[in-house]
Design an enzyme around this catalytic site. Structure first.
Site, short mmCIF file in Angstrom:
data_model
loop_
_atom_site.label_atom_id
_atom_site.label_comp_id
_atom_site.label_asym_id
_atom_site.label_seq_id
_atom_site.Cartn_x
_atom_site.Cartn_y
_atom_site.Cartn_z
N CYS B 158 26.07 9.23 20.76
CA CYS B 158 25.00 9.83 19.94
C CYS B 158 24.29 8.76 19.13
CB CYS B 158 25.59 10.90 19.03
SG CYS B 158 24.37 11.63 17.90
N CYS B 161 23.37 9.78 15.50
CA CYS B 161 24.52 9.75 14.59
C CYS B 161 24.92 8.32 14.22
CB CYS B 161 25.73 10.42 15.25
SG CYS B 161 25.37 12.01 16.01
N ASP B 162 24.99 7.46 15.21
CA ASP B 162 25.67 6.17 15.01
C ASP B 162 24.76 4.95 15.01
OD1 ASP B 162 28.08 7.58 14.88
OD2 ASP B 162 28.39 7.46 17.05
#
Lengths: 336, 336
Positions: B158, B161-162
C-alpha cells in the site's frame, strides 16, 4: 544570506525580490472547504501524500464536534473522548504533516471548468485544480430558552450518539417525522419512558413506524403542543415547560431532551446551480464522493445521505481525497 | 434459585429446563461476517445501539490490520499506532458494549428472502433478519522468498499507507497496471529513486499515466524481469534479486519494495450468484452500503470501490449498521 546576495545590486532588484517574497500563494492542486472531521481527514491524507493543498475553515477546525460534549463511538477511543479533545487530536494529526490552513470566510465559488475558483471575504481569489466540499451541516434548533445552555448537558440532536447515556431515565423527543419516530423507538432500548411531543395531532412518519410507536408501551405522546423552555441547572436538564395549542401549559420532568426536527446543510456559499443537490440542499455524490462536476468532491455531513456520524465523515474525507488524487494523476500535463 | 424452583418437581421437568438452558441462541436481528475495522465498527454501533447482534470472525478480530506494522493515517492517533494496538483498541471498544462474538468458519450463506441463513463449519445453522458482509480482501502476493518475512519491514502492499516512510530512499515497485504506475508516480514525492520492475516490455496502465511515468526523472524501468527474492535482515529490506526473461540475473539495492499487482476479495464463502459483484469479485453496494438484496449490506475492503483504507472501512461499517437499523425498523411486526 539574502542580503549578502543583494547588497550590491540596484535598489530596484532588492524591492522586486521583497515583492516576490510577500506575494501570497493563490493556486493549489487541491482546496478543501471546511475543517470538520471530513475536511481534516482529507487534509491529513493530502498533506501526508504531499499534495499541494490548502484547507479553508471559517471558524476553528473541528466543526460541530467541537461543541459535542462526549464522543462515545469513534472507534479506537474505547473509553470515549470529549469532542474538543478528539478534534484537537485530528487537527494535530494534520498539522504533523504541515497541512496549510487558512482561516477565512468563503463568499463564492465557480467550480465549473478545469480551474476552480474560490472567492474570500477579504477579496482574495484562490484557484485549484480540484476541490473537496466538507462544509458540514447543523441540526435545526427550537430556539427556546435553555436549549443552547443545556446543549450537551441533556439537550441532544442525535439519538444514535447520545441515547445510550440515558439508561433507565425518562426522556422526551420533539418531532413527528420518520427520523424522530424511528429514534424514539430506538431510545426505548435505553430509557424507561420516552415522551414524544408533537405540535400537530398526527405524525408525518410512515405507517409502519407509527404502528410500532403506538404499540410501544414505553412511548407516550403529547399532541398539539410545543416545548417553550428547557429547565435545568449545572447538572443537566430537569424538565420541560410545555405550551399546549389550547392555551394551557404544563411541565414534564425529564433528564434528556432529543430535538429531532431535521438537519440543515451549510450550503450558503456553495454554487448550487452548478452542483446536484437533494431537496434538503445537500450535495449529491456517488460512493467515491465524486459530485457531478469533474474534480469536485464532497465528504461528511454536507453530503446527501442517511447517517451523519464522525467516523463516516472521516472515512468519506479519506475517500474524497484519494478520488481527488486519482483525478489529478489522470489530468493532462497542462495541469501539473 | 433455579434449584429452589424445581427441587420438588418431576425429574423430567428438571431435565427439560436444563435442556433449554444449554440450547444455543441461533437467531439474531443482525449478523456481521468478518471482524476487521468495518465489522468491528458495525459491531460497536450495533451493540451500543442494543441490537440483537452477532459478529462472526474466523481468526482474530482486526483483520489485515493486525499484521500492519505501523498505521500513520487513522485520524486522531496523531503520532501513529501499531496495527495490532489499533485493532486491540477497536476490539476493546466493541467489547465495552458487550458485542457477542463467535469465532467460526462460515461455509455457506443464503441471503435471499426475509430470513438470512448462515452455515458454519461445525454444522450449526444461524439465522438473522439482516447481514453485514465485511470479510475484507488481501493483496496479491508474489510468493517469493523473503516476501513474508520482510512484510511490514520494507515490503509493502500500500503506497498511500507506507510511501511517506521512504523519504529520500531508493525503492522499487512491481506491477504494470494503473494502480502500480499511479502509485509509482506518487512515491516519487518521497523516494529519491523508484524502479518499476515489470515482467513484460509494455505497461497496461493508461496512456496518460505512462507518459507521466516516462517523463518522471526519478522513475527507472526494468523490463522483462521478475523479482525472485527479497534480501534483507532484521532491520529491513536491503536488495532484490531479479531474474530477467533472457535468463540473466541481477541485484537491485533498495530499502523499500512495493508489490502492487492487485487485491483479491475474501469472497469464497459469499453467495455470488445472489449478490451483484464486479469483475474482480468485490460486492457492489450503493453509497448507503446496501447491496441489491434487501437486508444485506457490505462494508470495507470487500466492497467494489477504489480506495481501501482503515478509516473508510470503519466509516462504512457505521453507515452499514445504521442502514441495517433503518431496514429493521421498517420491517413488519412479524420481524420484531
Amino acid at each position: 544570506m539574502v542580503f549578502a546576495l543583494f547588497h550590491e545590486s540596484q535598489p530596484l532588484s532588492f524591492f522586486y525580490f521583497l515583492g516576490i517574497l510577500s506575494m501570497k500563494k493563490t493556486d493549489y492542486q487541491l482546496i478543501i472547504i471546511g475543517g470538520g472531521p471530513a475536511g481534516l481527514t482529507a487534509g491529513l491524507y493530502a498533506a501526508r501524500g504531499r499534495l499541494d493543498v490548502l484547507l479553508i475553515e471559517k471558524g476553528a477546525t473541528g466543526g460541530q464536534v467541537l461543541v459535542t460534549d462526549w464522543v462515545d463511538n469513534y472507534p479506537g477511543f474505547y473509553d470515549g473522548i470529549t469532542g474538543f479533545e478528539l478534534m484537537d487530536k485530528m487537527t494535530a494529526h494534520a498539522d504533523r504533516f504541515d497541512l496549510e490552513k487558512k482561516f477565512a470566510n468563503v463568499t463564492g465559488m465557480d467550480l465549473q471548468g478545469e480551474q476552480k475558483k474560490i472567492s474570500l471575504e477579504s477579496g482574495e481569489e484562490l484557484t485549484a485544480q480540484s476541490v473537496i466540499i466538507s462544509t458540514g451541516a447543523k441540526p435545526r434548533k427550537l430556539n427556546i430558552p435553555g436549549e443552547e445552555e443545556l446543549s450537551g448537558q441533556g439537550v441532544s440532536y442525535c439519538a444514535t450518539c447520545d441515547g445510550p447515556f440515558y439508561r433507565d431515565q425518562e426522556i422526551a423527543v420533539v418531532g413527528g417525522g420518520n427520523t424522530a419516530i424511528q429514534e424514539a423507538l430506538h431510545l426505548t432500548k435505553f430509557a424507561s419512558k420516552v415522551t414524544v411531543i408533537h405540535r400537530r395531532d398526527t405524525l408525518r412518519a410512515t405507517a409502519i413506524l407509527q404502528e410500532k410507536a403506538f404499540a410501544e408501551e414505553k412511548i407516550e405522546f403529547i399532541w398539539d403542543a410545543q416545548v417553550s423552555e428547557v429547565v435545568g441547572n449545572d447538572e443537566g436538564v430537569e424538565s420541560l415547560n410545555i405550551q399546549h395549542n389550547d392555551g394551557s401549559t404544563s411541565n414534564l420532568p425529564v433528564t434528556g431532551f432529543f430535538i429531532l426536527i431535521g438537519i440543515a446543510p451549510n450550503n450558503e456559499v456553495l454554487p448550487l446551480d452548478q452542483l446536484e443537490s437533494d431537496e434538503g440542499g445537500f450535495v449529491v455524490t456517488d460512493h467515491e464522493m465524486c459530485t457531478k462536476l469533474p474534480g469536485v468532491f464532497a465528504a461528511g455531513d454536507i453530503r446527501s445521505k442517511n447517517s451523519r456520524q464522525i467516523i463516516n465523515a472521516a472515512g468519506e474525507g479519506a475517500t474524497a481525497e484519494l478520488s481527488a488524487e486519482h483525478y489529478l494523476s489522470n489530468l493532462g500535463d497542462s495541469a501539473e
